[in-house]
Design a protein around this motif. Structure first.
Motif, PDB file in Angstrom:
ATOM      1  N   GLY A  26      41.993 -10.068  88.439  1.00 24.27           N
ATOM      2  CA  GLY A  26      42.694  -9.438  87.327  1.00 24.27           C
ATOM      3  C   GLY A  26      43.755 -10.296  86.663  1.00 24.27           C
ATOM      4  N   ALA A  27      44.367  -9.701  85.615  1.00 24.12           N
ATOM      5  CA  ALA A  27      45.262 -10.447  84.735  1.00 24.12           C
ATOM      6  C   ALA A  27      46.408 -11.127  85.470  1.00 24.12           C
ATOM      7  N   SER A  28      46.949 -10.468  86.484  1.00 24.11           N
ATOM      8  CA  SER A  28      48.093 -11.081  87.166  1.00 24.11           C
ATOM      9  C   SER A  28      47.653 -11.852  88.405  1.00 24.11           C
ATOM     10  N   SER A  29      46.372 -12.155  88.464  1.00 23.99           N
ATOM     11  CA  SER A  29      45.712 -12.885  89.549  1.00 23.99           C
ATOM     12  C   SER A  29      46.619 -13.549  90.585  1.00 23.99           C
ATOM     13  N   PRO A  30      46.773 -12.922  91.740  1.00 25.70           N
ATOM     14  CA  PRO A  30      47.540 -13.586  92.801  1.00 25.70           C
ATOM     15  C   PRO A  30      46.917 -14.926  93.200  1.00 25.70           C
ATOM     16  N   LEU A  31      45.587 -15.007  93.138  1.00 22.44           N
ATOM     17  CA  LEU A  31      44.901 -16.246  93.514  1.00 22.44           C
ATOM     18  C   LEU A  31      45.324 -17.400  92.607  1.00 22.44           C
ATOM     19  N   ARG A  32      45.418 -17.093  91.319  1.00 23.90           N
ATOM     20  CA  ARG A  32      45.833 -18.114  90.362  1.00 23.90           C
ATOM     21  C   ARG A  32      47.204 -18.662  90.748  1.00 23.90           C
ATOM     22  N   ARG A  33      48.065 -17.744  91.081  1.00 23.61           N
ATOM     23  CA  ARG A  33      49.413 -18.166  91.452  1.00 23.61           C
ATOM     24  C   ARG A  33      49.414 -18.952  92.762  1.00 23.61           C
ATOM     25  N   MET A  34      48.610 -18.474  93.730  1.00 25.76           N
ATOM     26  CA  MET A  34      48.550 -19.181  95.018  1.00 25.76           C
ATOM     27  C   MET A  34      48.130 -20.632  94.829  1.00 25.76           C
ATOM     28  N   LEU A  35      47.300 -20.878  93.823  1.00 27.93           N
ATOM     29  CA  LEU A  35      46.836 -22.245  93.588  1.00 27.93           C
ATOM     30  C   LEU A  35      47.734 -22.989  92.606  1.00 27.93           C
ATOM     31  N   GLY A  36      48.794 -22.314  92.203  1.00 28.56           N
ATOM     32  CA  GLY A  36      49.746 -22.974  91.302  1.00 28.56           C
ATOM     33  C   GLY A  36      49.182 -23.225  89.916  1.00 28.56           C
ATOM     34  N   LEU A  37      48.226 -22.394  89.508  1.00 28.83           N
ATOM     35  CA  LEU A  37      47.611 -22.593  88.194  1.00 28.83           C
ATOM     36  C   LEU A  37      48.214 -21.616  87.202  1.00 28.83           C
ATOM     37  N   ASP A  38      48.204 -22.015  85.947  1.00 22.88           N
ATOM     38  CA  ASP A  38      48.781 -21.108  84.963  1.00 22.88           C
ATOM     39  C   ASP A  38      47.947 -21.088  83.697  1.00 22.88           C
ATOM     40  N   PHE A  39      48.450 -20.345  82.739  1.00 18.39           N
ATOM     41  CA  PHE A  39      47.757 -20.187  81.471  1.00 18.39           C
ATOM     42  C   PHE A  39      48.245 -21.175  80.451  1.00 18.39           C
ATOM     43  N   GLU A  40      47.395 -21.414  79.469  1.00 16.88           N
ATOM     44  CA  GLU A  40      47.806 -22.206  78.332  1.00 16.88           C
ATOM     45  C   GLU A  40      47.474 -21.430  77.076  1.00 16.88           C
ATOM     46  N   GLY A  41      47.994 -21.877  75.977  1.00 20.92           N
ATOM     47  CA  GLY A  41      47.584 -21.313  74.701  1.00 20.92           C
ATOM     48  C   GLY A  41      48.577 -20.356  74.119  1.00 20.92           C
ATOM     49  N   ARG A  42      48.177 -19.778  73.017  1.00 20.16           N
ATOM     50  CA  ARG A  42      49.049 -18.937  72.240  1.00 20.16           C
ATOM     51  C   ARG A  42      49.304 -17.615  72.951  1.00 20.16           C
ATOM     52  N   VAL A  43      50.531 -17.272  73.068  1.00 24.81           N
ATOM     53  CA  VAL A  43      50.869 -16.006  73.702  1.00 24.81           C
ATOM     54  C   VAL A  43      51.203 -14.992  72.629  1.00 24.81           C
ATOM     55  N   PHE A  44      50.597 -13.849  72.723  1.00 22.78           N
ATOM     56  CA  PHE A  44      50.896 -12.754  71.822  1.00 22.78           C
ATOM     57  C   PHE A  44      51.299 -11.592  72.704  1.00 22.78           C
ATOM     58  N   GLN A  45      52.325 -10.910  72.331  1.00 23.51           N
ATOM     59  CA  GLN A  45      52.767  -9.816  73.176  1.00 23.51           C
ATOM     60  C   GLN A  45      52.980  -8.562  72.342  1.00 23.51           C
ATOM     61  N   ASP A  46      52.491  -7.471  72.848  1.00 24.01           N
ATOM     62  CA  ASP A  46      52.765  -6.201  72.203  1.00 24.01           C
ATOM     63  C   ASP A  46      52.526  -5.118  73.237  1.00 24.01           C
ATOM     64  N   SER A  47      53.073  -3.938  73.004  1.00 29.94           N
ATOM     65  CA  SER A  47      52.729  -2.867  73.932  1.00 29.94           C
ATOM     66  C   SER A  47      52.094  -1.693  73.218  1.00 29.94           C
ATOM     67  N   PHE A  48      51.288  -1.028  73.996  1.00 34.18           N
ATOM     68  CA  PHE A  48      50.534   0.118  73.508  1.00 34.18           C
ATOM     69  C   PHE A  48      50.784   1.297  74.431  1.00 34.18           C
ATOM     70  N   LEU A  49      50.992   2.433  73.794  1.00 32.13           N
ATOM     71  CA  LEU A  49      51.008   3.681  74.553  1.00 32.13           C
ATOM     72  C   LEU A  49      49.595   4.241  74.462  1.00 32.13           C
ATOM     73  N   ILE A  50      48.995   4.455  75.619  1.00 25.30           N
ATOM     74  CA  ILE A  50      47.609   4.878  75.647  1.00 25.30           C
ATOM     75  C   ILE A  50      47.506   6.218  76.334  1.00 25.30           C
ATOM     76  N   ALA A  51      46.835   7.155  75.695  1.00 26.37           N
ATOM     77  CA  ALA A  51      46.665   8.468  76.308  1.00 26.37           C
ATOM     78  C   ALA A  51      45.211   8.887  76.205  1.00 26.37           C
ATOM     79  N   ASP A  52      44.672   9.399  77.304  1.00 31.50           N
ATOM     80  CA  ASP A  52      43.368  10.055  77.272  1.00 31.50           C
ATOM     81  C   ASP A  52      43.658  11.546  77.296  1.00 31.50           C
ATOM     82  N   ILE A  53      43.168  12.247  76.282  1.00 33.83           N
ATOM     83  CA  ILE A  53      43.453  13.687  76.213  1.00 33.83           C
ATOM     84  C   ILE A  53      42.155  14.470  76.154  1.00 33.83           C
TER      85      ILE A  53
END
Ligand SMILES: Cc1cc2nc3c(=O)[nH]c(=O)nc-3n(C[C@H](O)[C@H](O)[C@H](O)COP(=O)(O)OP(=O)(O)OC[C@H]3O[C@@H](n4cnc5c(N)ncnc54)[C@H](O)[C@@H]3O)c2cc1C
Lengths: 65, 543
Positions: free
Chosen positions: B191-218
């Motif tokens: 998954g997105a916060s991949s502990p494995l990635r961190r254990m191997l000291g690897l990270d992301f590159e590229g453009r970061v876009f951040q936003d939040s969404f409120l999501i509801a299933d009704i």
């Protein structure tokens, strides 16, 4: 297709007058919005990304001092 | 110390003690998959169906409650169908074709996905992610019963790794304490916060876009049609930059509010505040029940490389996109589709390890395409400057009146399969007049075959002939391509000919196990097929 930068209008004065007239009575904000719509309409009419890029390039470089 | 991070929708793989926990030396497995989300389960299924022993570790005992993905694309369903689980997804999923786009309080236009004839699957189904995952796990169970060597270990959390030259050591924690195993190959689907990635000291590159969404299933009984409704600058009180309403099965609707990065999450998550938003949108008289809700933040980025020695990353662990376009899970499934056969060949000694580098290059290409698309959507939906907003609104104003402006309207470009243009495994494109959509690198489009579908007949390496001669099979250096002999006449609707012949009179395609075209010609040439088959397996051309 490549961009025409040579004179291409039979009635340049008339076309220019139409353009200015179209903005008459518009606020600055409305004029900006009008121009944006106009550019999109013309871009579609040009119908070719490469030609449009040449137009962007020409517009950009002519503004440089 | 092994607490659940989320509650379960379906408890599908309860913890059970296994022999590895009592072994003195770490037991070695050919393939370990870490993470039992849709991508991890799919990876285990693909390999298991090839007869490759695969062990999957997940830190929970089943599928999480959060609904998350709802839009599953045609290509995903086709891939799942190859694994034998397309039918239940199609049956449970909601098929939709009509979309409406609004700007503030007015309708700008509507569109119809206009499904192309001759495909087994629609462009999309809306299916809550827990069901998607459950169908995959059920297929794993069925495959296990038929002898597929797949093992799923619930409540087994990966805590540390040690990457060696030709294997990886894994420290795993269970409710009964830790143990250690070894893996020849490790697939990180955590998954997105991949502990494995961190254990191997690897990270992301590229453009970061951040936003939040409120999501509801009704859940509501109200009469809303089975359509996708999207608002730019929605008119309802404090509903953010955009809003989406979309139908799911069982009278459930998905509502997304794009509420911005700097929000007070705890405050926004209060039921009264969620209800205030929903009431403003739906009208106070509409009765509904909130089935699930959450606030998500998204990022848009990928790892530089999806292969690190014996560790391969897939799904959200490798790349993330904004939700516009429904590309997350859909692209993760394409990762697995790409990786499965390559790892299978490498494990059997039939292809060099370097073939796996093309998993990374091809799927990085796919991730870049997804990131590009979702970044463009994001820029259109939330313009970053005054002039960008000016043009966006100009497009929406024009789109209401003129068809030409509608293609500019970008409320998310819905996931399409990636074409590996320029891919390292692509061979000759030697079919003059052949359709562009089936050029080397492209996924084969489906076509009807009088009483069946083309894609159902494609598996393993295939020499697909249309009105052309060829031997029944060609074996090259341990890899066999078998022939599928078709004629344009097999499909009276003409779709097969339109998609595979174009202006050509005959065609010979070499199709990869993931149903992407490797190379194509007008007629069969044994030398050419052999060279293309070697090339598609990452081998040097014969001297
Ligand atoms: C609101 C929302 C809407 C979305 N809509 C869509 C959509 O319509 N279409 C679409 O295609 N995608 C959509 N997505 C994206 C989609 O949900 C993700 O892309 C998908 O879940 C990724 O799957 P995954 O298997 O890679 O990772 P995950 O689903 O995150 O699974 C990771 C798994 O790894 C496990 N794990 C983590 N750490 C460890 C560890 N140390 N040891 C063992 N196990 C571990 C986790 O418990 C989890 O089970 C949406 C996402 C969100 C949030």
């Amino acid at each position: 297709m490549s961009l025409t930068l040579d004179p291409n209008l039979a009635d340049a004065d008339g076309v220019y007058a139409d353009l200015i007239e179209a903005h008459e009575g518009l606020t600055e904000e409305e004029s900006h919005a009008f121009n944006a719509r106009l550019i999109l309409i013309l871009a579609n009419h040009v119908g070719d990304r490469e030609t449009f890029r040449q137009a962007l390039e020409a517009a950009g470089s002519a503004g440089k001092r | 110390m092994l607490d659940d991070r989320y509650s379960l929708a379906f408890r599908l793989y309860p913890y059970g003690r296994c022999a590895d926990q009592d072994a003195i030396d770490p037991v070695r497995h050919p393939v370990v998959v870490v993470g039992g989300g849709p991508v991890g389960i799919a990876a285990a299924l693909d390999l298991g169906l090839q007869g490759i022993p695969v062990l999957l570790l997940d830190d929970h005992e089943g599928v999480g409650q959060g609904s998350r993905a709802i839009c599953f694309a045609k290509r995903t369903l086709e891939i799942c169908d190859r694994w034998g689980t397309g039918a239940p997804m199609l049956e449970k999923g909601v098929v939709w074709n009509l979309g409406k786009v609004f700007h503030a309080d007015r309708k700008v236009f509507e569109f119809n996905l206009l499904p192309e004839e001759g495909h087994k699957f629609p462009a999309f189904v809306n299916l809550p992610q827990p069901y998607f995952e459950r169908f995959l796990v059920e297929r794993v169970r069925e495959a296990q019963a038929q002898g597929a060597p797949i093992e799923i270990r619930g409540k087994n959390r990966l805590d540390a790794v040690e990457a060696r030259e030709d294997h990886v050591l894994l420290d795993v924690t269970t409710p009964e304490g830790p143990y250690r195993i070894a893996a020849d190959w490790l697939i990180g689907c955590d998954g997105a916060s991949s502990p494995l990635r961190r254990m191997l000291g690897l990270d992301f590159e590229g453009r970061v876009f951040q936003d939040s969404f409120l999501i509801a299933d009704i859940r509501m009984k109200a009469e809303f049609p089975t359509e996708r409704w999207f608002w730019f600058e929605p008119p309802f009180k404090s509903s953010g930059a955009s809003c989406l309403l979309h139908k799911q099965p069982d009278d459930v609707w998905r509502v997304d509010f794009q509420i911005g990065w700097d929000v007070d999450r705890a405050e926004e998550m209060k039921e009264e505040n969620i209800r205030a938003r929903l009431d403003a949108m739906l009208g106070a008289e509409v009765d509904y029940e909130i089935v699930w809700s959450s606030i998500y933040t998204f990022q848009c980025r990928r790892m530089k490389n999806f292969r690190h020695g014996r560790v391969l990353f897939a799904g959200d662990a490798a790349h993330q996109v904004s939700p516009f376009g429904a590309r997350g899970a859909n692209s993760g499934i394409q990762d697995v589709d790409n990786l499965g056969w390559k790892l299978g060949l490498v494990l059997r000694g039939k292809a060099p390890e370097t073939l796996l580098d093309t998993y990374s290059s091809e799927r990085c290409h796919g991730a870049d395409e997804n990131i590009l698309n979702s970044t463009r959507s994001t820029d259109f939906i939330t313009p970053k400057s005054a002039v960008s907003r000016l043009f966006r609104n100009a497009v929406l104003d024009l789109a209401e009146h003129h068809a030409f402006a509608r293609p500019f309207v970008n409320s998310g470009r819905l996931s399409l399969p990636c074409i590996y243009d320029g891919g390292l495994l692509n061979g000759a494109d030697a079919l003059p007049g052949g359709p562009s959509r089936t050029r080397p690198g492209a996924p084969c489009p489906d076509a009807p075959l009088g009483g069946g579908q083309l894609l159902e007949r494609l598996g393993g390496f295939v020499i697909l002939t249309l009105d052309a001669d060829a031997p029944e099979a060609v074996e090259e250096d341990g890899v066999t391509a078998r022939r599928l002999a078709l004629s344009a006449a097999d499909d009276p609707s003409g779709a097969l000919a339109a998609r595979y012949l174009g202006d050509a009179r005959s065609a010979v395609y070499l199709v990869r196990p993931d149903q992407h075209v490797a190379a194509r010609w007008e007629t069969f040439d044994e030398g050419a097929i052999r060279a293309a088959l070697r090339h598609a397996c990452g081998k040097e051309r014969p001297a």
